[in-house]
Design an enzyme around this catalytic site. Structure first.
Site, PDB file in Angstrom:
ATOM      1  N   SER A  65      38.473  43.907  39.681  1.00  0.00           N
ATOM      2  CA  SER A  65      38.702  42.828  38.728  1.00  0.00           C
ATOM      3  C   SER A  65      40.174  42.588  38.440  1.00  0.00           C
ATOM      4  CB  SER A  65      37.973  43.137  37.415  1.00  0.00           C
ATOM      5  OG  SER A  65      38.388  44.397  36.909  1.00  0.00           O
ATOM      6  N   GLN A 112      43.795  44.873  43.844  1.00  0.00           N
ATOM      7  CA  GLN A 112      43.169  45.194  45.116  1.00  0.00           C
ATOM      8  C   GLN A 112      44.020  46.230  45.844  1.00  0.00           C
ATOM      9  OE1 GLN A 112      42.966  41.300  46.953  1.00  0.00           O
ATOM     10  NE2 GLN A 112      44.732  41.684  48.263  1.00  0.00           N
ATOM     11  N   LYS A 121      48.187  49.759  45.823  1.00  0.00           N
ATOM     12  CA  LYS A 121      47.429  48.989  44.840  1.00  0.00           C
ATOM     13  C   LYS A 121      48.323  47.900  44.261  1.00  0.00           C
ATOM     14  CE  LYS A 121      44.678  49.505  40.596  1.00  0.00           C
ATOM     15  NZ  LYS A 121      44.099  50.475  39.645  1.00  0.00           N
ATOM     16  N   ASP A 180      37.082  55.579  33.312  1.00  0.00           N
ATOM     17  CA  ASP A 180      36.384  54.503  34.039  1.00  0.00           C
ATOM     18  C   ASP A 180      35.730  55.087  35.292  1.00  0.00           C
ATOM     19  OD1 ASP A 180      35.556  51.892  34.288  1.00  0.00           O
ATOM     20  OD2 ASP A 180      37.361  51.202  35.313  1.00  0.00           O
TER      21      ASP A 180
END
Length: 509
Positions: free
Chosen positions: A136, A139, A155, A290
Site C-alpha cells: 500500500s 514497493q 524498498k 504489522d
C-alpha cells in the site's frame, strides 16, 4: 482541513463499496442483520454513482479498498489475517492487498533512487529488477551491488503517497470527532486518540530512515532468537524515501502449498511465530507491529524472516507486566487475579466492585475454555472483554491498542498455518517464564534499586511535588457540564451539512 467537506468523502466511501459490490460481501462476512443492511444500503445506494469503480478484474472487496486508497488498504490487510472473523473466502480475497498491489513503473522507481541517493541507479547496481512486491505504501525491487555482487532488496515509497494518506487521515479525524460529539457514550473509547495514534504510526512508516533505525534495533534485540532473522540494513544506500537491506530467500508465510512442498512443519511454524511475538513484546518491549503474511517469509529450514519495519510497537515494563498477568490469569483461569490486575492498573474505575468484575470475566473465559482448540480465539476473547469492560466503564488504553491489534493479527497468521492450534498452550511457557522473572523477589530488588536511583535524582524536588499533589487532592476540579445541548446542536449542524452537500451534488448533475 478537518471540516464538513469530509462528509462527501465518507459518502464516497460507502458509495464505492456499493458500486463495486463490496458492501454485500462485507455485510455477509460480518453476518449483518436485515435492519442494519437496509439502513446502510438505503443511505449509500442513491450516491453509488459517486463511488470509484476500481479495477474490474479484482474481487469486489479488494477492488473497493484499493480504489479508496492506502488507509483503506491497511484496513483490508488486517482483515486478511482474520479468516475466523470474515470467513475464508473473503480473507483469501483480501490477501492480495498485502504485497500484490499494482506497482508503479520502474522508471519512477529509478528516478526516486537517484533523487534520494544522489547518484544514478546504474552506478550502484549491476542489476535492478522489476518490482517483486507492491504494497500500500511502497514497493520492493531486487538488485545486485556492483561493488560486492551481493543481492539486496530496495524498498521505495510510492510517488505522492504522503498526500494521499493525509487526505484519508483527514476524513478519519472528521468521522472520529462527529462520533465523539454525537455519541457521548463513545468518548470512553477515545476515538480521536485512536486516530492520532494511527496517524503517528503511519507517518513514521512514511519515513524510511525511521524504518531503517527500527529494523536495526529489532535485529539487535532478536540476534539470539533461534530460527528468526531480520535482514541487515545497508545504511549508505538508504534515505527518507529509499531503504536498502539484505536480500533473503524464503517462501511467503501465506503460501501453505509451497510450505508443504518444501517440507516445512506448519504446526511447529505456527507455534514459533506466536511465541516469537510474545517474546518480543514481553521480553524486549519492542515488537513487529504489522506481522501479517505479506511481511513474513520462511526459509527451507523453517527460519522465520521478517520484513517491513515501518510499524513497530513499544510498551514499557509496567504495561508488559500488566499484560502478562492478565494473559497468565486467563491461562490459569484465575479470574479473580485478572480482575484485581485491572483495578491495580487503573483500567477499571475504583468505585466498581472487583468481585462483580471477576464474575463477569469468568463468564467470558469459561465458554472459551470449553471449546475445542480450533475454536479458541484471541479475537473472540478480546470481543467478549470489550463487552465486559464497557459495562464496567473501562476506558480504552491507547498504549494497549497496538499490542492487542497485533496479537490478533499474529494469531490470525498462526491460525492460517495451523487451524487446530491451541493458543493458550502455545503461549503458556512464554508468559509463565516472563511472569516468574518479572514478578518475584529478584524483580522486587531490581525495582527497588531503580526507584532509589530515581529518588536520588529528583530528591531536591520531592517536597515541592508532594505539596502540589496535596493541593490538587484537596481542590478537585469541578464536574464537567452536561453535553446534551452541544450534541443536539451538532446533530442539527450535521443535518444541515448533509442537506447542503446533497443539494450541491444534485446541482452538479
Amino acid at each position: 482541513m478537518r471540516g464538513p467537506h469530509n462528509i462527501i468523502r465518507l459518502i464516497r466511501t460507502g458509495a464505492t463499496l456499493e458500486r463495486t459490490g463490496a458492501m454485500k460481501v462485507i455485510m455477509d462476512a460480518f453476518e449483518a442483520g436485515p435492519l442494519l443492511r437496509s439502513v446502510v444500503r438505503g443511505i449509500v445506494w442513491p450516491f453509488q454513482w459517486l463511488g470509484y469503480s476500481g479495477d474490474a478484474t479484482m474481487p469486489a472487496a479488494p477492488r473497493a479498498l484499493t480504489a479508496l486508497g492506502p488507509a483503506y488498504i491497511k484496513f483490508g490487510q488486517i482483515l486478511s489475517t482474520r479468516p475466523d472473523v470474515v470467513g475464508d473466502d473473503l480473507a483469501v480475497q483480501l490477501r492480495v492487498l498485502q504485497d500484490k498491489l499494482p506497482p508503479f513503473s520502474i522508471a519512477e522507481a529509478k528516478a526516486a533512487v537517484q533523487s534520494e541517493l544522489g547518484v544514478p541507479v546504474e552506478s550502484i547496481f549491476s542489476n535492478f529488477s522489476e518490482p517483486v512486491a507492491a504494497a500500500s505504501l511502497a514497493q520492493v525491487h531486487k538488485a545486485t551491488l556492483i561493488e560486492t555482487g551481493e543481492a539486496v532488496a530496495v524498498k521505495i515509497l510510492r510517488p505522492g503517497i504522503e498526500r494521499a494518506f493525509g487526505r484519508d487521515i483527514d476524513a478519519f479525524y472528521f468521522a472520529a470527532r462527529m462520533i465523539e460529539v454525537l455519541s457521548p457514550a463513545s468518548r470512553r473509547l477515545h476515538p480521536m486518540d485512536v486516530i492520532t495514534h494511527f496517524e503517528g504510526v503511519v507517518m513514521g512508516e512514511l519515513d524510511l530512515r525511521l524504518e531503517s533505525a527500527a529494523a536495526a534495533e529489532f535485529q539487535a534485540n532478536t540476534a539470539k532468537d533461534e530460527k528468526f532473522r531480520v535482514p541487515a540494513i545497508r545504511w549508505h544506500l538508504s534515505g527518507r524515501r529509499v531503504m536498502t537491506l539484505d536480500w533473503v530467500e524464503g517462501i511467503g508465510a501465506g503460501d501453505n502449498i509451497a510450505l508443504d512442498a518444501a517440507g516445512v512443519d506448519r504446526p511447529a511454524l505456527a507455534a514459533r511465530i506466536l511465541q516469537l511475538f510474545l517474546n518480543h513484546a514481553l521480553r524486549d518491549g519492542y515488537f513487529h507491529g504489522d506481522m501479517h503474511q505479506g511481511n513474513l517469509k520462511v526459509a527451507p529450514d523453517g527460519t522465520v524472516i521478517a520484513y517491513d519495519f515501518g510499524i513497530m510497537g513499544r510498551i514499557d515494563e509496567y504495561t508488559r507486566r500488566v499484560y502478562a498477568e492478565i494473559l497468565f490469569g486467563f491461562i490459569r483461569r484465575d479470574y479473580q487475579r485478572v480482575a484485581e490486575v485491572h483495578f491495580e492498573a487503573g483500567y477499571v474505575p475504583a468505585h466498581m466492585d472487583v468481585d462483580d468484575f471477576a464474575r463477569a470475566l469468568r463468564a467470558v473465559g469459561e465458554p472459551i475454555f470449553g471449546m475445542d482448540a480450533s475454536r479458541i480465539s484471541m479475537a473472540r476473547l478480546l470481543a467478549y472483554l470489550f463487552e465486559v469492560t464497557e459495562r464496567f466503564g473501562m476506558e480504552t488504553r491507547t498504549e494497549l491498542i497496538h499490542l492487542q491489534r497485533t496479537m490478533v493479527v499474529v494469531e490470525g497468521v498462526a491460525r492460517s498455518l495451523d487451524p487446530h492450534m491451541n493458543i493458550w498452550q502455545v503461549a503458556q511457557p512464554i508468559v509463565t517464564d516472563y511472569v516468574s522473572k518479572s514478578i518475584g523477589p529478584r524483580a522486587l530488588v531490581n525495582d527497588l534499586r531503580k526507584t532509589a536511583l530515581v529518588l536520588a535524582r529528583f530528591g531536591p524536588q520531592l517536597p515541592r511535588l508532594a505539596e502540589e499533589a496535596l493541593i490538587r487532592l484537596n481542590n478537585p476540579p469541578p464536574p464537567p457540564r452536561p453535553q446534551r445541548r452541544r450534541a443536539r446542536a451538532a446533530w442539527m449542524a450535521l443535518g444541515g451539512v448533509i442537506v447542503g452537500a446533497a443539494w450541491f451534488i444534485q446541482s452538479l448533475v
